[in-house]
Design an enzyme around this catalytic site. Structure first.
Site, PDB file in Angstrom:
ATOM      1  CB  THR A  41      56.980  14.869 -49.263  1.00 41.23           C
ATOM      2  OG1 THR A  41      55.664  14.257 -48.799  1.00 41.23           O
ATOM      3  CG2 THR A  41      56.521  16.322 -49.034  1.00 41.23           C
ATOM      4  N   GLY A  61      58.496  12.713 -44.702  1.00 43.39           N
ATOM      5  CA  GLY A  61      58.728  11.294 -44.027  1.00 43.39           C
ATOM      6  C   GLY A  61      57.520  10.834 -43.506  1.00 43.39           C
TER       7      GLY A  61
HETATM    8  N1  ASP Z   1      54.972  13.348 -44.946  1.00 41.54           N
HETATM    9  C1  ASP Z   1      54.359  12.836 -46.132  1.00 41.54           C
HETATM   10  C2  ASP Z   1      52.994  12.322 -45.446  1.00 41.54           C
HETATM   11  O1  ASP Z   1      52.958  11.710 -44.465  1.00 41.54           O
HETATM   12  C3  ASP Z   1      54.964  11.876 -46.813  1.00 41.54           C
HETATM   13  C4  ASP Z   1      56.321  12.126 -47.012  1.00 41.54           C
HETATM   14  O2  ASP Z   1      56.929  13.104 -47.008  1.00 41.54           O
HETATM   15  O3  ASP Z   1      57.013  11.027 -47.216  1.00 41.54           O
HETATM   16  O4  ASP Z   1      51.823  12.438 -46.101  1.00 41.54           O
END
Ligand code: ASP
Length: 334
Positions: free
Chosen positions: A198, A250
């Site tokens: 992200t 995350g």
């Molecule tokens: N938080 C994002 C999601 O769960 C993905 C990420 O940040 O890794 O869509």
């Protein structure tokens, strides 16, 4: 003199992340390591240029995130992860600390810059969050650039989808129409940091206001219109001049349940914790205890900057008035 200089509050500050995950030393080839560092530095400098010239924190956040969305290295905009059906469904949100104005989009498929669509929700609608086709239609009505969905395609994210679906015993969908057969040299540098990734930016402007923004392709192989924390105000993004501005990355399902971004702001505002202590309490404490992984970046109106992550790495950068740019990738860096 040096100690005194360090205690001077910066008039502006900015922190950026490009995703947290399995990013250990040795995982990245030297040219990948260099490409990610250079991209994080360029995004931080683009935001800093806005702040240095007196621009608003919201403008700095949007400008820096647009660059990261355009870069195929990151799971946001071009380079986004794929759904189990082989589509790119993008989520983003942005929030302003002075007014608590907030905008978000979930599951957009044709809007080149989801972060600008999120911002347009604040300025061009009476709502906070728009989803799916309606969100793309709204973005179009606001004059935001629309692209063929194949624009977001990168070979490495497609391969990651194939691997993920095979593990789950799910069928591999056909390649999207118009998907390029030959990946660009830059897209070939993508490091697959796990299911996630992200981008996010938090900023403090010279007028004393903070802002936060987050943009993502979400989790690879996500199903059934899954929406993560990134477009959810309070979970993936939050900003209040009474506390701080936070952007998360995350495993979204955990960040949503803990209301991570708002929780950090609440600890700062109501318990008087320092920004770093609040970020660590939620990420190293609450998130880890629940079994989630990921990280956050944060900035406060008094110029404090923080990051915290419980993964092996997080692409990150920070810069402030009177302080030089710091870029990090692995856990053992400052
Ligand atoms: N938080 C994002 C999601 O769960 C993905 C990420 O940040 O890794 O869509």
């Amino acid at each position: 003199m040096a100690a005194e200089a360090l205690t001077v509050r910066p008039t502006w500050a900015l922190v950026a992340h490009g995703g947290a995950g399995a990013i250990a030393r040795g995982d990245l080839r030297p040219e990948q390591d260099a490409a990610y560092r250079q991209a994080m530095a360029a995004a931080a400098q683009a935001g800093a240029a806005v702040l240095r010239s007196g621009g608003a924190a919201m403008d700095a956040v949007e400008a820096a995130i647009r660059l990261l969305e355009d870069d195929p290295l990151f799971n946001a905009g071009r380079g986004a992860a794929f759904t189990a059906e082989g589509r790119n469904e993008l989520d983003a949100s942005i929030m302003e600390g002075a007014t608590l104005a907030a905008g978000a989009v979930a599951g957009v498929t044709t809007t080149r810059h989801p972060i600008s669509a999120a911002r347009a929700v604040i300025e061009g609608s009476a709502h906070v969050m728009l989803g799916g086709e309606g969100a793309d239609a709204f973005a179009r009505s606001q004059g935001l650039e629309q692209v063929d969905p194949a624009y977001f395609f990168t070979e490495r994210r497609w391969r990651a989808l194939e691997r993920g679906l095979s593990k789950l015993g799910l069928p591999i969908p056909p390649r999207p129409l118009g998907a390029p057969e030959d990946p660009s040299a830059r897209a070939a540098l993508v490091h697959e940091e796990g299911k996630h990734g992200t981008v996010g930016v938090v900023a403090l402007g010279v007028h004393g206001h903070v802002a936060a923004g987050t943009s993502t392709g979400g989790a690879s192989a996500k199903r059934w219109g899954r929406v993560g924390d990134s477009p959810i105000i309070g979970a993936g993004t939050y900003a209040s001049d009474k506390a701080c501005a936070v952007s998360c990355t995350g495993a979204g399902e955990y960040f949503i349940r803990l209301g991570v971004a708002h929780e950090i702001c609440a600890l700062v505002q109501h318990k008087g914790l320092s920004l770093q202590a609040a970020a660590d309490q939620v990420i190293q404490g609450d998130l880890a205890a629940l079994g989630g992984d990921g990280g956050v970046i944060a900035v406060a109106p008094d110029g404090q900057m923080a990051w915290s992550f419980n993964t092996s790495g997080m692409y990150r950068a920070r810069i402030a008035d009177g302080q030089s740019l710091v870029v990090g990738v692995y856990k053992d860096e400052t």
